[in-house]
Design an enzyme around this catalytic site. Structure first.
Site, mmCIF file in Angstrom:
data_model
loop_
_atom_site.group_PDB
_atom_site.id
_atom_site.type_symbol
_atom_site.label_atom_id
_atom_site.label_comp_id
_atom_site.label_asym_id
_atom_site.label_seq_id
_atom_site.Cartn_x
_atom_site.Cartn_y
_atom_site.Cartn_z
ATOM 1 N N CYS A 1 29.372 -13.983 -0.367
ATOM 2 C CA CYS A 1 30.472 -14.841 -0.381
ATOM 3 C C CYS A 1 32.178 -14.477 -0.807
ATOM 4 C CB CYS A 1 29.826 -16.008 -1.445
ATOM 5 S SG CYS A 1 28.200 -16.676 -1.018
ATOM 6 N N GLU A 2 32.124 -14.096 0.160
ATOM 7 C CA GLU A 2 33.953 -13.643 0.279
ATOM 8 C C GLU A 2 34.152 -13.542 1.577
ATOM 9 O OE1 GLU A 2 35.704 -11.980 -2.605
ATOM 10 O OE2 GLU A 2 34.020 -12.281 -4.002
#
Ligand SMILES: *Cc1c(COP(=O)(O)O)cnc(C)c1O
Length: 414
Positions: free
Chosen positions: A342-343
């Site tokens: 989640c980046e």
């Protein structure tokens, strides 16, 4: 040599199909070639024939025990930067007398361990470190062999994060202060001055800065000799680059010859600390496409490897070639190859022309150096296994982590 090549339309590691490796060990999975590791070391050792020389592999590039074992068996020494790496190389069968210890922040405990084991040399990086080492050696009744890492202030022309030979970097002692510091070292009772070292950066593609640094270091060697401080060895560090994309990469010969010519007439043992060049192109990261997500602006191929596995693209914007294990003959599109983390920075490759379908296997190439070694468990992702291919054999040299292992050291509140 290319250890990774296609046979009958399928990418192989030496004699083993990567389809078979994926089926046996799952994905993502790191794949190393023993032959590629050996060939890379041989290139250095052959060039050094006739010299009193030692190749000290820089362990931080890839510290898997099997990789260290391959090099130890062929007579390599090791360049370490922590007590952890020291214990690793000993576990892999290293000869203590072939270990050099680099790094700006050696702790007292690390010094003590290295002194008890009796390593070849401490590559000291500051006046404060000299004093601490002298004190600890005194307490143990040992004499610490030392070299000063001199910062020759040459611009290696590489990425700022991996350039280390400039005045502004944290590494080494300033060139102008080196003489005074050597005198101080020579005056300390529990140190023995044995060498000098430098390391100007990483992924260098031009041999000229190495030669320039050597000239400066040799000038110091002569000044020290005139001062009555005779050195036994000179350590030229690592830093030779590899091909990730289409870089013009110097041969080991083109890199070493000019330097060895300057050292021919001298009675100095020559140490080298290559890391990336010995392992970088000997490894790949095998991954599978989970989803294709075509979009108006960009097409995303979401794979099961991520920045926690291979951080270099996210960290340095590095390029790694990405190829299909079984290339399709259909039309290709342009893909962002991204992981599930989640980046937004979680990409492994941008704008890649590939013909893809969900379930396809991809190989992220040149992933033997600073790859698994820099991996993390971010997003509670177990680290991928590492396998070493040796001809037709495949050895699991680190198994996949389990999720339970990730939180095994943690506790809920009482
Ligand atoms: C990292 C490092 C190396 C190895 O660098 P490569 O670019 O991987 O060859 C060698 N010596 C020192 C002191 C290092 O810090």
């Amino acid at each position: 040599m290319n250890a990774f090549a296609y046979r009958d339309g399928v990418l192989q590691a030496e004699l083993v199909s990567l389809i078979d490796i994926a089926a046996r060990f799952g994905t993502p999975c790191w794949v190393y070639s023993r032959a590629a590791l050996e060939t890379a070391l041989d290139e250095f050792q052959q060039e050094l024939r006739g010299f009193d020389a030692l190749v000290c592999y820089a362990v931080k590039a890839n510290s898997n025990l099997a990789v260290l074992d391959v090099f130890a068996r062929r007579g390599a020494g090791f360049d370490i930067v922590s007590g952890g790496e020291l214990q690793r190389v000993l576990a892999a069968g290293a000869n203590p007398r072939q270990i050099v210890f680099s790094g700006v922040g050696k702790t007292a405990a690390e010094m003590e361990l290295a002194l008890r084991i009796g390593i070849l040399c401490f590559n000291v990086e500051s006046a404060a470190e000299l004093e601490r080492l002298d004190r600890i050696a005194g307490q143990l009744g040992k004499i610490a062999p030392i070299s000063l890492r001199v910062n020759p202030d040459v611009d290696a022309g590489t990425h700022p994060y991996i350039s280390t030979g400039l005045k502004e970097n944290k590494f080494g002692v300033a060139y102008d202060e080196a003489l005074a510091l050597y005198r101080q070292a020579a005056s300390l009772a529990n140190l023995q001055v044995t060498g000098i070292d430098c390391h100007i950066g990483s992924q260098l593609l031009d041999p000229a800065p190495f030669s320039e640094a050597l000239d400066k270091v040799l000038l110091l060697v002569d000044q020290l000799a005139a001062d009555g401080i005779a050195l036994r060895h000179i350590d030229l560090g690592g830093g030779l680059g590899i091909r990730y994309r289409d870089e013009e990469v110097p041969t080991v010969k083109a890199y070493l010859r000019p330097m060895l010519d300057k050292l021919k007439e001298r009675q100095l043992q020559v140490l080298l600390e290559p890391g990336r060049r010995l392992v970088g192109n000997a490894g790949l990261l095998l991954t599978r496409v989970e989803y294709l997500k075509p979009g108006e602006v960009r097409n995303f191929a979401i794979v099961d490897a991520a920045m926690n596995d291979l951080a270099r693209p996210a960290l340095y914007g590095s390029w790694h070639d990405i190829v299909a294990v079984v290339p399709r003959q259909t039309t290709s599109s342009t893909w962002e190859i991204v992981g599930p983390v989640c980046e937004s920075g979680d990409f492994l490759g941008r704008g890649r022309e590939l013909a893809l379908a969900a379930g396809d296997l991809l190989a992220i190439l040149s992933a033997g150096a600073y790859s698994m070694a820099m991996s993390s468990n971010y997003n509670s992702r177990p680290r991928a296994p590492e396998v070493m291919v040796d001809g037709g054999a495949v050895h699991l040299v680190r198994r996949r982590e389990t999720v339970a292992e990730l939180y095994a050291l943690e506790q809920r509140l009482p």
